[in-house]
Write a protein that holds these residues in place. Structure first.
Motif, PDB file in Angstrom:
ATOM      1  N   GLU A 172       0.854  -1.202   0.000  1.00 12.99           N
ATOM      2  CA  GLU A 172       0.000   0.000   0.000  1.00 12.99           C
ATOM      3  C   GLU A 172       0.878   1.236   0.000  1.00 12.99           C
ATOM      4  O   GLU A 172       1.862   1.316   0.757  1.00 12.99           O
ATOM      5  CB  GLU A 172      -0.919   0.000   1.220  1.00 12.99           C
ATOM      6  N   ASN A 173       0.540   2.194  -0.859  1.00 11.72           N
ATOM      7  CA  ASN A 173       1.349   3.398  -0.987  1.00 11.72           C
ATOM      8  C   ASN A 173       0.513   4.651  -0.777  1.00 11.72           C
ATOM      9  O   ASN A 173      -0.538   4.828  -1.392  1.00 11.72           O
ATOM     10  CB  ASN A 173       2.002   3.471  -2.369  1.00 11.72           C
ATOM     11  N   HIS A 174       1.014   5.526   0.105  1.00 13.45           N
ATOM     12  CA  HIS A 174       0.459   6.862   0.295  1.00 13.45           C
ATOM     13  C   HIS A 174       1.505   7.928  -0.019  1.00 13.45           C
ATOM     14  O   HIS A 174       1.214   9.117   0.078  1.00 13.45           O
ATOM     15  CB  HIS A 174      -0.029   7.054   1.734  1.00 13.45           C
ATOM     16  N   GLY A 175       2.716   7.502  -0.357  1.00 10.77           N
ATOM     17  CA  GLY A 175       3.821   8.426  -0.566  1.00 10.77           C
ATOM     18  C   GLY A 175       4.156   8.625  -2.034  1.00 10.77           C
ATOM     19  O   GLY A 175       3.300   8.520  -2.905  1.00 10.77           O
ATOM     20  N   LEU A 176       5.446   8.886  -2.306  1.00  8.87           N
ATOM     21  CA  LEU A 176       5.927   9.141  -3.659  1.00  8.87           C
ATOM     22  C   LEU A 176       6.841   8.003  -4.095  1.00  8.87           C
ATOM     23  O   LEU A 176       7.833   7.693  -3.421  1.00  8.87           O
ATOM     24  CB  LEU A 176       6.686  10.473  -3.721  1.00  8.87           C
ATOM     25  N   ILE A 177       6.495   7.381  -5.223  1.00  7.22           N
ATOM     26  CA  ILE A 177       7.337   6.347  -5.824  1.00  7.22           C
ATOM     27  C   ILE A 177       7.695   6.816  -7.220  1.00  7.22           C
ATOM     28  O   ILE A 177       6.805   7.103  -8.043  1.00  7.22           O
ATOM     29  CB  ILE A 177       6.595   4.996  -5.904  1.00  7.22           C
ATOM     30  N   ALA A 228      -4.502 -11.422  -3.547  1.00  7.06           N
ATOM     31  CA  ALA A 228      -5.960 -11.322  -3.628  1.00  7.06           C
ATOM     32  C   ALA A 228      -6.330  -9.923  -4.120  1.00  7.06           C
ATOM     33  O   ALA A 228      -5.723  -9.407  -5.045  1.00  7.06           O
ATOM     34  CB  ALA A 228      -6.574 -11.642  -2.263  1.00  7.06           C
ATOM     35  N   TRP A 229      -7.327  -9.287  -3.481  1.00 11.31           N
ATOM     36  CA  TRP A 229      -7.748  -7.969  -3.937  1.00 11.31           C
ATOM     37  C   TRP A 229      -6.590  -6.976  -3.885  1.00 11.31           C
ATOM     38  O   TRP A 229      -5.784  -6.978  -2.977  1.00 11.31           O
ATOM     39  CB  TRP A 229      -8.909  -7.461  -3.070  1.00 11.31           C
ATOM     40  N   ALA A 230      -6.532  -6.092  -4.882  1.00 11.36           N
ATOM     41  CA  ALA A 230      -5.521  -5.044  -4.971  1.00 11.36           C
ATOM     42  C   ALA A 230      -4.115  -5.636  -5.016  1.00 11.36           C
ATOM     43  O   ALA A 230      -3.303  -5.422  -4.126  1.00 11.36           O
ATOM     44  CB  ALA A 230      -5.659  -4.044  -3.815  1.00 11.36           C
ATOM     45  N   THR A 231      -3.850  -6.388  -6.064  1.00 16.46           N
ATOM     46  CA  THR A 231      -2.517  -6.938  -6.292  1.00 16.46           C
ATOM     47  C   THR A 231      -1.966  -6.348  -7.585  1.00 16.46           C
ATOM     48  O   THR A 231      -2.656  -6.330  -8.609  1.00 16.46           O
ATOM     49  CB  THR A 231      -2.556  -8.468  -6.390  1.00 16.46           C
ATOM     50  N   GLU A 255      -2.141  -1.350  -3.602  1.00 13.37           N
ATOM     51  CA  GLU A 255      -3.101  -0.249  -3.606  1.00 13.37           C
ATOM     52  C   GLU A 255      -2.356   1.070  -3.519  1.00 13.37           C
ATOM     53  O   GLU A 255      -1.551   1.297  -2.607  1.00 13.37           O
ATOM     54  CB  GLU A 255      -4.078  -0.360  -2.430  1.00 13.37           C
ATOM     55  N   ASN A 256      -2.628   1.957  -4.464  1.00 10.55           N
ATOM     56  CA  ASN A 256      -2.099   3.316  -4.429  1.00 10.55           C
ATOM     57  C   ASN A 256      -3.199   4.214  -3.890  1.00 10.55           C
ATOM     58  O   ASN A 256      -4.211   4.443  -4.552  1.00 10.55           O
ATOM     59  CB  ASN A 256      -1.675   3.764  -5.828  1.00 10.55           C
ATOM     60  N   ASN A 257      -3.009   4.715  -2.678  1.00 13.74           N
ATOM     61  CA  ASN A 257      -4.080   5.421  -2.000  1.00 13.74           C
ATOM     62  C   ASN A 257      -4.110   6.905  -2.348  1.00 13.74           C
ATOM     63  O   ASN A 257      -3.325   7.380  -3.164  1.00 13.74           O
ATOM     64  CB  ASN A 257      -3.987   5.196  -0.488  1.00 13.74           C
ATOM     65  N   MET A 258      -5.016   7.637  -1.694  1.00 18.04           N
ATOM     66  CA  MET A 258      -5.376   8.987  -2.135  1.00 18.04           C
ATOM     67  C   MET A 258      -4.191   9.935  -2.264  1.00 18.04           C
ATOM     68  O   MET A 258      -4.119  10.697  -3.222  1.00 18.04           O
ATOM     69  CB  MET A 258      -6.427   9.567  -1.183  1.00 18.04           C
ATOM     70  N   ALA A 312      -5.192  -1.558  -7.272  1.00 22.48           N
ATOM     71  CA  ALA A 312      -6.313  -0.632  -7.087  1.00 22.48           C
ATOM     72  C   ALA A 312      -5.744   0.763  -6.895  1.00 22.48           C
ATOM     73  O   ALA A 312      -4.766   0.945  -6.165  1.00 22.48           O
ATOM     74  CB  ALA A 312      -7.163  -1.041  -5.881  1.00 22.48           C
ATOM     75  N   ASN A 313      -6.363   1.753  -7.530  1.00 22.62           N
ATOM     76  CA  ASN A 313      -5.806   3.106  -7.491  1.00 22.62           C
ATOM     77  C   ASN A 313      -6.830   4.129  -7.051  1.00 22.62           C
ATOM     78  O   ASN A 313      -7.916   4.222  -7.629  1.00 22.62           O
ATOM     79  CB  ASN A 313      -5.270   3.494  -8.871  1.00 22.62           C
ATOM     80  N   ARG A 314      -6.461   4.892  -6.017  1.00 21.37           N
ATOM     81  CA  ARG A 314      -7.243   6.062  -5.597  1.00 21.37           C
ATOM     82  C   ARG A 314      -6.379   7.321  -5.613  1.00 21.37           C
ATOM     83  O   ARG A 314      -6.816   8.389  -5.203  1.00 21.37           O
ATOM     84  CB  ARG A 314      -7.817   5.841  -4.196  1.00 21.37           C
TER      85      ARG A 314
END
Length: 561
Positions: free
Chosen positions: A147-152, A164-167, A173-176, A201-203
């Motif tokens: 899960e990522n909330h930062g900068l890549i 499973a979900w969000a692979t 998952e790239n969050n908001m 999954a991307n937000r």
């Protein structure tokens, strides 16, 4: 000023290890990572800043953290910042263009898996390559991060990711608040819920990125680039290979053919240049020969080096057939070329797992020599069909469908010359009632002989015949019964006598007595049903015999017979 060494003690692999890394962990003097143990030690300070100072071989992680009670099973590397809302990576990692190779994570019952479990807002991961990873997890699983909330930025992955979900090949998952830019993944993907070649999954924001890895899973869950979009998520100037991924759809991004993905013109919106003009550009491409990569990851001198990103799988290999290139599915290399078997005339000599050598040969011979890899291919048994004729004996009704073959001229088709295999046919009636029925070869038919294990029997379109099921007749003998008298007549009754236990191996529950007025008349009338009695059984007609009358007894057929 004297360089400081920071000492941590943390569980790595199967025990406590005390390690030191040069640096202070500040932006100005980050900790210097040079070993895979140093990499795991990032968990000791999730707020610190780190750099790689060389390529790292993480193969040892494949035997880290054994699973109790499961010999030979290991959980591998523990993702950095992997415990949900409380333990997150908040610092930075600059790979400085170095590679982490063969990282192993096997935590299918856990969420947030990858090199990082959770990258917090404000954290940065950049200039890093992850090659030949194996990451197996639950929800939110990626080659780099769960899960990522930062900068890549300027990061790539190759290898295998399962979840499973969000692979995703790069991020689960790239969050908001998450930003992913100038990245790519060539990792192959196996998913059970929404997943994508780059992001599951991307937000958040994804831009200037691409993917090419195979995405295997439910059709509704597959995304060539992104598996699922939600919230305010956006994707710009990003692409995926519709051919190598095997997926024509994506929640976001632009699908291109493999040939288009190898051309500079496709990526005009990226900061990209060809090999001769690569200096100062984020991306570089050898048009027509390779996917784009980062300027720091390749030089003009290296562009001709062949790198096989993934080897193909062999399917539909049949015992006795040569190893054909058409059976090779998938496979990916850094330059255009073809995968073939080293010896296409080689014929497998057994079924099951078989070692074969696959070659990758570049289309442009000046790019380099062929690369060989020995892989295990699965050789399937050869299918034999049946032709010819057979006949069966008619039988009396016994409640079973089995038929006795009395003559056959059956032939096995597709049998290799010299193979010692015989057919042991078995046959069945299509019904158990009285009459003439179709008779087919049954699933109890089998192959025998020294080479039988290399074949399987198919009865599709096999020959059939017919056979009759007749009533079991137990003829009694008419005999005078006790005189029956009435005011104006005396008469004679019919008497049938038989041994019940001798009539059938498994005596039925009922016998049936039938009557006809002529033996040439095929229609017999049922006149009595009797309970089974072992031993001598007698039936006397309730009515006097009038004229020519014939009786017989048989086993009562089943209700549907």
């Amino acid at each position: 000023m004297k360089k400081l060494w920071s000492i941590f003690v943390i569980t790595v692999g199967s025990g406590l290890v005390a390690m030191g890394m040069p640096g202070e962990g500040s932006p100005e003097d980050p900790f210097q990572i040079s070993t895979v143990e140093d990499l795991q030690l990032m968990a000791a300070d999730l707020n610190a800043h780190y750099i790689l100072v060389n390529d790292i071989d993480a193969s040892a992680t494949a035997t880290w953290n054994p699973v109790a009670g499961s010999p030979g099973v290991y959980r591998g590397f523990e993702p950095i910042g992997d415990i949900g809302w409380t333990v997150r990576f908040r610092g930075s990692l600059d790979g400085q263009g170095f590679l982490i190779q063969n990282l192993y994570v096997n935590r299918p019952d856990e969420a947030r898996n990858g090199l990082f479990g959770y990258i917090e807002a404000g954290a940065t991961v950049q200039n890093l390559g992850l090659s030949d990873v194996t990451v197996i997890g639950g929800q939110r699983t990626g080659g780099l991060a769960g899960e990522n909330h930062g900068l890549i930025q300027r990061v790539f992955t190759t290898g295998y990711v399962q979840g499973a979900w969000a692979t995703g090949g790069l991020v689960g998952e790239n969050n908001m608040s998450g930003i992913i830019e100038n990245t790519y993944s060539h990792a192959s993907l196996s998913i059970s819920n929404y997943g994508g070649g780059l992001v599951g999954a991307n937000r958040g924001t994804i831009q200037y990125s691409l993917s090419s890895g195979a995405v295997i899973g439910p059709t509704w869950a597959q995304g060539g680039l992104v598996g699922q979009m939600s919230g305010q998520g956006e994707v710009q100037h990003s692409f995926w290979d519709i051919e190598s991924s095997g997926v024509n759809a994506s929640a976001a991004g632009t699908g291109k053919t493999t040939s288009e993905m190898l051309e500079l013109v496709t990526f005009s919106s990226l900061d990209i240049a060809d090999v001769e003009n690569a200096n100062g550009h984020t991306w570089v491409i050898d048009s027509g020969n390779a996917y784009p990569t980062f300027g720091w990851n390749i030089t003009p001198e290296q562009i001709d080096t062949i790198n096989v990103l993934s080897w193909p799988e062999a399917t539909e290999i049949t015992f006795g057939d040569p190893l054909l290139a058409s059976s090779l599915i998938g496979g990916q290399a850094s330059v255009a070329g073809a995968f073939t078997f080293e010896d296409p005339s080689l014929v497998p000599t057994t079924t099951g797992s078989y070692a074969a050598t696959i070659l990758f040969t570049p289309s442009d011979s000046s790019a380099g020599d062929s690369i060989a890899e020995t892989v295990d291919v699965e050789v399937q048994p050869r299918v034999l069909t049946v032709s010819g004729t057979f006949s069966v004996a008619d039988k009396v009704q016994d409640g079973r469908q089995d038929a006795a073959i009395i003559n056959d001229s059956l032939t096995l088709n597709n049998l290799l010359p010299g193979s010692d295999v015989q057919l042991q046919p078995r046959a069945v009636f299509s019904a158990i009632g009285l009459g003439t029925h179709v008779v087919t070869l049954s699933s109890q038919s089998s192959l025998t002989g020294p080479d039988a294990a290399f074949y399987i029997l198919s009865l599709e379109n096999a020959p059939t015949t017919t056979g009759a099921i007749e009533a079991l007749e137990i003829r009694g003998r008419p005999a005078p019964a006790q005189a029956q008298s009435s005011p104006d007549t005396s008469s004679q009754h019919a008497r049938l006598e038989w041994h019940g236990s001798a009539c059938h191996q498994d005596p039925p529950s009922m016998y049936e007595v039938l009557r006809t007025t002529s033996l040439s008349d095929p229609d017999w009338e049922s006149v009595a049903l009797l309970e089974r009695i072992d031993g001598l059984h007698t039936w006397i007609s309730p009515d006097p015999v009038q004229g020519s009358v014939y009786y017989r007894v048989r086993i009562a057929p089943p209700p549907n017979g």
